[in-house]
Structure formats: structure tokens, C-alpha cells
Enzyme design. Structure first.
Site, short mmCIF file in Angstrom:
data_model
loop_
_atom_site.label_atom_id
_atom_site.label_comp_id
_atom_site.label_asym_id
_atom_site.label_seq_id
_atom_site.Cartn_x
_atom_site.Cartn_y
_atom_site.Cartn_z
N LEU A 222 0.89 -1.23 -0.27
CA LEU A 222 0.09 0.04 -0.08
C LEU A 222 0.76 1.17 -0.49
O LEU A 222 0.07 2.45 0.92
CB LEU A 222 -0.99 -0.31 0.74
CG LEU A 222 -1.82 -1.45 1.21
CD1 LEU A 222 -2.74 -1.27 3.05
CD2 LEU A 222 -2.89 -1.65 0.29
N ASP A 253 9.85 -4.00 -5.84
CA ASP A 253 10.76 -5.15 -6.05
C ASP A 253 12.32 -5.62 -4.83
O ASP A 253 12.61 -6.23 -4.44
CB ASP A 253 11.23 -5.21 -7.30
CG ASP A 253 11.08 -4.79 -9.01
OD1 ASP A 253 10.27 -5.92 -8.91
OD2 ASP A 253 10.69 -4.39 -10.04
P1 ADP Z 1 4.36 -0.75 -5.57
O1 ADP Z 1 6.24 -0.27 -5.67
O2 ADP Z 1 5.08 -2.56 -5.97
O3 ADP Z 1 4.07 -0.59 -6.83
P2 ADP Z 1 3.94 -0.22 -3.40
O4 ADP Z 1 4.37 1.65 -3.61
O5 ADP Z 1 3.43 -0.45 -2.77
O6 ADP Z 1 4.73 -0.87 -4.44
O7 ADP Z 1 5.84 -0.12 -1.71
C1 ADP Z 1 6.04 -1.04 -1.52
C2 ADP Z 1 6.56 -1.34 -0.03
O8 ADP Z 1 7.27 -0.08 -0.90
C3 ADP Z 1 5.69 -0.33 0.78
O9 ADP Z 1 4.53 -2.13 1.36
C4 ADP Z 1 6.51 0.12 2.05
O10 ADP Z 1 7.11 -0.47 2.73
C5 ADP Z 1 7.50 0.80 0.83
N1 ADP Z 1 6.94 2.42 0.47
C6 ADP Z 1 6.29 2.51 -0.49
N2 ADP Z 1 6.42 4.15 -0.56
C7 ADP Z 1 6.55 4.27 0.63
C8 ADP Z 1 6.98 5.41 0.88
N3 ADP Z 1 6.53 6.26 0.42
N4 ADP Z 1 7.47 5.41 1.96
C9 ADP Z 1 7.77 4.72 3.16
N5 ADP Z 1 8.01 3.11 2.48
C10 ADP Z 1 7.32 3.27 1.28
#
Ligand code: ADP
Length: 304
Positions: A222, A253
Site C-alpha cells: 500500500l 521489487d
Molecule cells: P509497488 O512499487 O509495487 O507499486 P508499493 O508502492 O505498494 O509497491 O510499495 C511497496 C512498499 O514500499 C510498501 O509496502 C512500503 O514498504 C514501501 N514504500 C512505498 N512508498 C513508500 C513511502 N512513501 N514511504 C515509506 N515506504 C514506502
């Protein structure tokens, strides 16, 4: 060479990135400010994430040797990834992603060409060495029938399977019965559930609906809000670490690579999720994809 415990079956791309004042209009030529190239592809990214964190990892992939594909394999080797299962056909072009980043990273335009990723044959999957593995992990930038066959073989050999159903592709729902752990972001979770006939729902309900289709555990990531995990014990929400996000490309990733590293070591689900959130938080706090992925000591320092 040590026996790998984690096998990543996935794509290898070369990312070609130019920075421009804005995105070009059709037919327009713009003067950009910067150019760089780096190793990418979800398979390569996840294998590098595992290797940096100390996991024993091999990558099964297909990297054509035209356009200097050999350099990509060498780079993976230098990261500590076992590359013996990478097929290197001499007359094929490796995968590429052509990326234009507009001013202040506010927008981008990407064209990918699968190249040799798109031709990874079933015969290569049949030849994979699975002895000694704990986990097989795959994403969706290779032919889905090759992923399905690899998961069938892993299941028969007692190797756990992790599917990162990204990018979403029609037909990927047929893989779910072969998956032990499904990792998706919220958009991918919703796309899968919609394909399966479900409606728009929140992360818990999406994870639960996907759990009902076969995987023993489902993780819905998320972004800045962390993640939601569903298994036979129920639902847990794990908040993200609070960091100043600089570049969130590739966060998923790092999450997959760090999670599977921790699980392969025998960490509990709670500990593995905490470890993965820490690794992903470090990655988003720095620019780049593989460049931003943390080494083990950095994650341990953050967890102290
Ligand atoms: P994807 O890159 O597959 O779209 P997400 O955006 O859900 O995946 O991000 C994957 C993980 O990266 C999250 O569960 C969180 O641990 C971390 N993450 C992503 N964005 C942030 C943020 N702005 N601050 C802190 N952690 C983040």
C-alpha cells in the site's frame, strides 16, 4: 559456488533513461539534460535485492547477447547473483525499457520491448535445477506458461512459490492455485479481483478474496501506508516506516526480495514483514531502482 536457496525466474532489461524539460509531443525533438542506463527488469531487480541482503540467490532468465547483453549478465554476477541458469542466445536482443522523465520527475513515458525475455521457452523451465531450493519467485514479464510450468515443478519438488503478479496481465489469475505467497500492490490486487468477478473493495477484502483462490498467504502493498497481509491466521496491517520518499520506482521489487530473504532464513511472518518494510523504506528514500536497494547492514542498523 554455494547452492542457491532462492531462485528468481524473471526478466532482465536494460533501462535507458533520459531527463527532459517535459515530455515530447508526437514528432517533436527536445533537448534533454541527462542520459543514463542501468540494469533493470523485475527479475533482475528482485535477484539483486536478495543478493544485497545476503540471500543465496540464482536468476533463471534469458538475455540475448546482441546489444551487449553479456555486460548485463556480468553485472548480475558482480552483485553476487548465481547466473548459471541465464540462457544467452547469441542472435537475440535483450529486453529494454526506454524511459523519458519529464521536469522534476513529475511525469514519465516508458516503452518496453520484451526482447529475449519474451521467448523464454518451456524447455529452459524443464531444465531448471530445483534441488536445495526453499523458494521460487516469479513476476509477469515472461511468458505466463513458463511461469506456470516452473511453479508446477516447484510444487512437486516441495519448493515454495511466490508470485509477484506485476505487471498485471490478463490470464494471470490461472496461476493462483499454484502460488504459496502472492504479492501485489493495491492496483494489481483490484485488477485480479475484478477479473475474478469481484467488485471494488478495500485492501483487506481484496487480500481475503485472493486468499480464497489458493495462495496460503497474500500480501497487498500500500505504498506509504505499508501493507496488508492475509493468511490462515487472519489479517494484519503493517504500517510503512516513515521516510522522506525520493523515488518510489522499484519499491515493490525491494519488498519482494527482502521478504523472501527473511522467510528463507526462517524468520517469523511478523519479523519478515518488519524486515521488508525497513528495506523498502530505505529504497524509496534514495534515487534509482537497483542503485537504491539496501545492503544487509543498512537494514539491520535501521531495525536496531
Ligand atoms: P509497488 O512499487 O509495487 O507499486 P508499493 O508502492 O505498494 O509497491 O510499495 C511497496 C512498499 O514500499 C510498501 O509496502 C512500503 O514498504 C514501501 N514504500 C512505498 N512508498 C513508500 C513511502 N512513501 N514511504 C515509506 N515506504 C514506502
Amino acid at each position: 559456488m554455494t547452492v542457491p536457496e532462492i531462485l528468481v525466474l524473471g526478466s532482465v532489461n536494460r533501462d535507458l533513461i533520459v531527463h527532459a524539460p517535459r515530455l515530447p509531443l508526437p514528432g517533436e525533438t527536445l533537448r534533454g539534460q541527462r542520459f543514463g542506463s542501468c540494469l533493470g527488469g523485475k527479475g533482475a531487480n528482485q535477484a539483486v535485492a536478495v543478493a544485497r541482503l545476503g540471500g543465496k540467490v540464482a536468476l533463471a532468465a534469458r538475455v540475448g547477447l546482441r546489444e551487449n547483453g553479456a555486460a548485463m549478465v556480468e553485472q548480475l554476477k558482480a552483485e553476487g547473483v548465481d547466473t548459471r541458469a541465464i540462457a544467452q542466445p547469441v542472435d537475440e536482443v535483450p529486453g529494454v525499457a526506454l524511459i523519458v522523465v519529464g521536469a522534476e520527475d513529475a511525469e514519465n513515458q516508458i516503452v518496453t520491448v520484451a526482447g529475449s525475455n519474451g521467448t523464454l521457452p518451456l524447455a529452459q523451465v524443464e531444465a531448471l535445477e530445483l534441488a536445495g531450493l526453499r523458494w521460487l519467485i516469479a513476476q509477469q514479464e515472461l511468458p505466463l506458461e513458463s511461469v506456470a510450468r516452473a511453479f508446477e515443478r516447484a510444487r512437486a519438488a516441495g519448493v515454495k512459490t511466490l508470485l509477484n503478479a506485476a505487471p498485471y496481465r490478463p490470464g494471470c489469475e490461472t496461476l493462483l492455485p499454484l502460488v504459496d505467497l502472492l504479492v501485489v500492490n493495491a492496483l494489481e490486487a483490484q485488477a485480479l479481483v475484478t477479473t475474478l468477478g469481484g467488485g471494488v473493495a478495500g485492501p483487506e477484502a481484496l487480500a481475503q478474496a485472493l486468499h480464497d483462490k489458493g495462495p496460503a498467504a497474500v500480501l497487498v502493498s500500500l505504498g506509504a501506508e505499508g501493507l496488508c497481509w492475509v493468511d490462515a491466521q487472519g489479517v494484519r496491517r503493517v504500517p510503512a516506516r516513515i521516510v522522506k520518499a525520493v523515488d518510489t520506482v522499484g519499491a515493490g521489487d525491494t519488498l519482494v526480495g527482502s521478504l523472501v530473504t527473511a522467510l528463507a532464513e526462517g524468520q517469523s511472518v511478523d519479523d519478515a514483514l518488519t524486515f521488508a518494510q525497513a528495506a523498502a523504506a530505505i529504497a524509496v528514500s534514495r534515487p534509482g531502482v537497483q542503485d537504491a536497494m539496501p545492503h544487509r547492514a543498512e537494514v539491520e542498523q535501521l531495525l536496531k
